[in-house]
Write an enzyme that holds these catalytic residues in place. Structure first.
Site, mmCIF file in Angstrom:
data_model
loop_
_atom_site.group_PDB
_atom_site.id
_atom_site.type_symbol
_atom_site.label_atom_id
_atom_site.label_comp_id
_atom_site.label_asym_id
_atom_site.label_seq_id
_atom_site.Cartn_x
_atom_site.Cartn_y
_atom_site.Cartn_z
ATOM 1 N N SER A 139 45.856 32.420 -1.258
ATOM 2 C CA SER A 139 47.031 33.414 -1.068
ATOM 3 C C SER A 139 48.148 32.809 -1.554
ATOM 4 O O SER A 139 48.502 31.473 -1.124
ATOM 5 C CB SER A 139 47.367 34.115 0.333
ATOM 6 O OG SER A 139 48.652 34.761 0.558
ATOM 7 N N TYR A 152 48.129 32.346 9.248
ATOM 8 C CA TYR A 152 47.548 32.671 8.021
ATOM 9 C C TYR A 152 48.196 31.900 7.049
ATOM 10 O O TYR A 152 47.310 31.279 6.131
ATOM 11 C CB TYR A 152 48.054 34.324 7.517
ATOM 12 C CG TYR A 152 47.772 34.694 6.364
ATOM 13 C CD1 TYR A 152 46.157 35.161 6.120
ATOM 14 C CD2 TYR A 152 48.567 34.745 5.258
ATOM 15 C CE1 TYR A 152 45.706 35.716 5.046
ATOM 16 C CE2 TYR A 152 47.736 35.378 4.055
ATOM 17 C CZ TYR A 152 46.472 35.667 3.877
ATOM 18 O OH TYR A 152 46.062 36.098 2.664
ATOM 19 N N LYS A 156 45.781 29.543 5.105
ATOM 20 C CA LYS A 156 45.454 29.349 3.779
ATOM 21 C C LYS A 156 45.968 28.107 2.948
ATOM 22 O O LYS A 156 45.175 27.803 2.050
ATOM 23 C CB LYS A 156 46.181 30.883 3.204
ATOM 24 C CG LYS A 156 45.221 31.914 3.606
ATOM 25 C CD LYS A 156 43.977 32.069 3.108
ATOM 26 C CE LYS A 156 43.608 33.590 3.187
ATOM 27 N NZ LYS A 156 42.220 33.715 2.530
#
Ligand code: NDP
Length: 258
Positions: A139, A152, A156
């Protein structure tokens, strides 16, 4: 451009919906047999019905060792794969001060260990075929964090580094590893969130999404899953044969640094 993908087999994690489903459809359109993964068998079957006879099920939770074993059973049943796309994942919402260890572990298992375990499981099949491709869907948050989702962002970023490191380990075996960092992609997840957030006000979920795009993406719109899928399909093909160990941004200008 002939992508020369016909006859290959691909495992795409998290492919019963969203970006993964679009990638699976894109590969199937090029003549690739696709293994469709998700935790819920019913959703996987619905995706398979949508894609057609090129699709076979590989149900299992990528965040657990048991789920990975089930998925690798499906891989073995088709005689192995040429392509692995680690796509399953989801956003988070917390602060570092408040989030418990268990939540960190859960996302580490989902975004990092899934990719580690599946690489260990499928690389021997790729070697036996003379080569292969691994793509990791991280991402833009791996390098440009959104402050409400620290877990997150961190996991990532780890997936991106895993990708770079694995690429070096496997390049001599003719297995190309790359990472893709998308920006805003309009998946059902985003639409549901927008509908939820606007339910008690004006119900203008499209307006909400436009506001998000206006704020973050210079192109002022979301990417469609199909638009992003085209990029994945190209990277899977031997037309991308010199692309190794890189991270590619598909973000409509969202990344602010060079
Ligand atoms: P969706 O929520 O639309 O789809 C997720 C898919 O993954 C579903 O098929 C879901 O099926 C499956 N899935 C979720 N958890 C697991 C699990 N533990 N094991 C196996 N399958 C699972 O997600 P998106 O398409 O939006 O996102 C896909 C990837 O792209 C994610 O890694 C996300 O972080 C990344 N990404 C998304 C962006 C966006 O704007 N949408 C932007 C940047 C990156 P089921 O629930 O049945 O398991």
């Amino acid at each position: 451009m002939d992508l020369k993908l016909a006859g290959k087999t691909a495992l795409i994690t998290g492919s019963s919906d969203g970006i993964g489903l679009a990638v699976a459809k894109g590969l199937a359109a090029e003549g690739v047999r696709v293994l469709i993964n998700g935790r819920h068998a019913q959703k996987v079957e619905a995706a398979i019905a949508d894609i057609g006879e090129a699709a076979v099920p590989a149900v299992g939770d990528v965040a657990s060792a048991e789920g990975i074993a089930a998925i690798l059973g499906a891989v073995e049943a088709v005689g192995g794969v040429d392509i692995l796309i680690n796509n399953a994942g989801t956003g988070s919402n917390e602060t570092i001060m408040d989030a418990p260890d268990e939540k960190w572990q859960q996302y580490w298992d989902l975004h990092v260990m899934a990719a580690v375990r599946l690489a260990r499981g499928v690389v021997p099949y790729m070697e036996a075929r003379g080569g292969g491709v691994v793509l990791n869907n991280a991402s833009i948050c791996a390098v440009q964090p959104l402050w409400y989702e620290p877990i997150y962002n961190v996991t990532k970023a780890a997936l991106m580094m895993f990708s770079r490191t694995l690429a070096t380990e496997l390049v001599g075996r003719n297995i190309r590893v790359n990472c893709v960092n998308p920006g805003l992609v309009q998946t059902p997840d985003w639409v549901n969130t927008a509908k939820e957030l606007t339910r008690d006000t004006d119900g203008d979920w499209q307006g909400y999404l436009q506001g998000v795009a206006d704020e973050y993406a210079p192109i002022k719109r979301f990417c469609s899953p199909e638009e992003l899928a085209d990029f994945f399909v190209f990277l899977c093909s031997e037309r991308a044969s010199y692309s190794i160990g890189s991270t590619y941004f598909v973000d409509g200008g969202m990344k602010l640094t060079v």
